[in-house]
Design a protein around this motif. Structure first.
Motif, PDB file in Angstrom:
ATOM      1  N   PHE A 181       0.849  -1.184   0.000  1.00 13.67           N
ATOM      2  CA  PHE A 181       0.000   0.000   0.000  1.00 13.67           C
ATOM      3  C   PHE A 181       0.886   1.236   0.000  1.00 13.67           C
ATOM      4  O   PHE A 181       2.005   1.214   0.512  1.00 13.67           O
ATOM      5  N   ALA A 201     -14.689   6.430  -4.142  1.00 14.68           N
ATOM      6  CA  ALA A 201     -14.121   5.651  -3.044  1.00 14.68           C
ATOM      7  C   ALA A 201     -14.240   6.408  -1.723  1.00 14.68           C
ATOM      8  O   ALA A 201     -14.561   5.821  -0.685  1.00 14.68           O
ATOM      9  N   MET A 250     -16.356   5.237   1.684  1.00 15.48           N
ATOM     10  CA  MET A 250     -15.767   5.180   3.016  1.00 15.48           C
ATOM     11  C   MET A 250     -16.497   6.099   3.980  1.00 15.48           C
ATOM     12  O   MET A 250     -16.686   5.762   5.163  1.00 15.48           O
ATOM     13  N   GLU A 275      -3.657   3.725  -1.076  1.00 18.99           N
ATOM     14  CA  GLU A 275      -3.958   2.969  -2.288  1.00 18.99           C
ATOM     15  C   GLU A 275      -3.302   1.588  -2.255  1.00 18.99           C
ATOM     16  O   GLU A 275      -2.121   1.456  -1.908  1.00 18.99           O
ATOM     17  N   ASN A 276      -4.069   0.568  -2.613  1.00 17.98           N
ATOM     18  CA  ASN A 276      -3.519  -0.767  -2.835  1.00 17.98           C
ATOM     19  C   ASN A 276      -2.795  -0.727  -4.181  1.00 17.98           C
ATOM     20  O   ASN A 276      -3.417  -0.519  -5.222  1.00 17.98           O
ATOM     21  N   GLU A 291      -7.177   0.111  -5.635  1.00 16.51           N
ATOM     22  CA  GLU A 291      -8.282   0.443  -4.738  1.00 16.51           C
ATOM     23  C   GLU A 291      -7.836   1.425  -3.660  1.00 16.51           C
ATOM     24  O   GLU A 291      -6.734   1.305  -3.115  1.00 16.51           O
ATOM     25  N   ARG A 345      -8.284   2.583   0.069  1.00 16.68           N
ATOM     26  CA  ARG A 345      -8.756   1.914   1.282  1.00 16.68           C
ATOM     27  C   ARG A 345      -8.625   2.768   2.542  1.00 16.68           C
ATOM     28  O   ARG A 345      -8.906   2.301   3.638  1.00 16.68           O
ATOM     29  N   GLY A 346      -8.185   3.996   2.393  1.00 19.32           N
ATOM     30  CA  GLY A 346      -8.070   4.864   3.551  1.00 19.32           C
ATOM     31  C   GLY A 346      -7.779   6.287   3.101  1.00 19.32           C
ATOM     32  O   GLY A 346      -7.509   6.538   1.919  1.00 19.32           O
ATOM     33  N   HIS A 363     -10.408   1.753   5.984  1.00 14.70           N
ATOM     34  CA  HIS A 363     -11.506   0.826   5.733  1.00 14.70           C
ATOM     35  C   HIS A 363     -11.488  -0.282   6.777  1.00 14.70           C
ATOM     36  O   HIS A 363     -10.419  -0.820   7.110  1.00 14.70           O
ATOM     37  N   ASN A 390     -12.013  -3.338   6.764  1.00 13.06           N
ATOM     38  CA  ASN A 390     -11.402  -4.608   6.359  1.00 13.06           C
ATOM     39  C   ASN A 390      -9.876  -4.587   6.369  1.00 13.06           C
ATOM     40  O   ASN A 390      -9.239  -5.622   6.176  1.00 13.06           O
ATOM     41  N   GLU A 391      -9.282  -3.399   6.595  1.00 13.53           N
ATOM     42  CA  GLU A 391      -7.822  -3.279   6.550  1.00 13.53           C
ATOM     43  C   GLU A 391      -7.216  -2.957   7.906  1.00 13.53           C
ATOM     44  O   GLU A 391      -6.044  -2.627   7.996  1.00 13.53           O
TER      45      GLU A 391
END
Length: 324
Positions: free
Chosen positions: A3, A15, A19, A65-66, A71, A73-74, A130, A132-133
């Motif tokens: 990430f 995105a 969130m 970013e992944n 994606e 994610r934060g 997120h 899930n992370e």
């Protein structure tokens, strides 16, 4: 899985909106409102595009970013200087001590005073990861990348910095502090006031908030108990701030009573201790590295994939800060 933190783009709107819907309320810097989020991204783009290194009313939005999937994610936000366009209000907790000779007793009355003491400070906020992370150390990457960005652009930030932590929110999404204090003057519940502030700004506070001190003894017990307490989900964030050198100096948020943490910018650990070095010389598990200025800023954990994530050569110069 690698990430990286990078500057937010217009294409990140969807995105960020998804969130924002997961925050659970009381998260003013990340409202679930596309228009407000778009305005933040536009303001951020203007700040990244400004090429003169001076202190201004900037907003910088960064995203996590992944690298493999792209994606987001934060996210987090940095404000160059608060209270310049609209007032920046806090409650300051103080006390009045009085002595009665007749009763031979001393009385101490704690009170909340509406304050703009923190105007002109920089701010770090809007940190969201997120769900899930959240077991992967990425919250620390988001948090500390903010300070590396400040170190890279020190002239754009003030000598004092603050971070507002979300306060106690009940199971129904309400705020005991709001209900006991400001809600009595505004004729709206916490969710309505929080959403209005996130979308329209805080001028209505200046218009309607009582200017006289509020004695805490006159508040309901539920409101008193919430003063200065972070939301349970924010306790880890508070510990990270304390580890960076932030302290609570009796300032609280006027909406939910959450603590406002402050520090001297140059005393923040990740600003003070970050070092310029070659990427291939970086060692230590948990070390975060960053490179690039403004919209080209990128940060990630050091490791075999760091050069690719940063878009640099293995021996490129980076700014690094270790875990300890």
């Amino acid at each position: 899985m690698t990430f990286r933190m990078r500057a937010a783009r217009e294409s990140d709107l969807g995105a960020l909106y998804e969130m924002a819907k997961l925050t659970g309320g009381g998260f003013t810097n990340l409202p679930p409102d596309r228009k407000s989020l778009r305005a933040k991204l536009e303001r951020s783009a203007a700040a990244f595009a400004r090429d003169d290194d001076t202190l201004a009313d900037d907003l910088f939005v960064l995203v996590l970013e992944n690298v493999a999937t792209g994606e987001v994610r934060g996210t987090c936000q940095l404000f160059g200087r608060v209270g310049q366009v609209a007032p920046f209000y806090s409650y300051r907790i103080g006390a009045l001590t009085q002595h009665s000779k007749e009763l031979n007793r001393t009385f101490r009355a704690d009170m909340l005073t509406l304050s703009t003491d923190l105007e002109g400070s920089s701010e770090v906020g809007g940190l969201f990861l997120h769900p899930n992370e959240r077991a992967s150390g990425l919250g620390l990457l988001i948090a500390r990348s903010r300070y590396l960005f400040i170190r890279q652009h020190r002239a754009r930030f003030a000598d004092r910095i603050l971070a507002e932590l979300r306060g106690v929110i009940d199971e129904a999404g309400g705020s005991p502090f709001w209900d006991g204090v400001a809600g009595r003057f505004f004729g709206m519940n916490f969710q309505e006031a929080d959403q209005f502030n996130a979308i329209n700004g805080g001028q209505f506070i200046a218009d309607l908030m009582p200017k006289h001190p509020v004695y805490t003894a006159m508040l309901p017990e539920t409101a008193r108990a919430a003063i200065g307490l972070p939301h349970p989900s924010g306790r880890a964030a508070m510990r990270m701030l304390e580890n960076e050198g932030f302290n609570w100096e009796s300032y609280i948020d006027i909406f939910d009573g959450g603590p406002t943490m402050t520090a001297r910018t140059d005393g923040v650990r990740s600003v003070r201790d970050a070092r310029d070095m070659a990427l291939d010389a970086v060692t230590g598990e948990g070390t975060i590295v960053a490179t690039g200025r403004l919209a080209d800023f990128v940060a990630c954990y050091a490791g075999p994939d760091a050069a690719a994530a940063l878009g640099v050569a293995n021996d490129a110069a980076v700014l690094a800060i270790g875990r300890e």
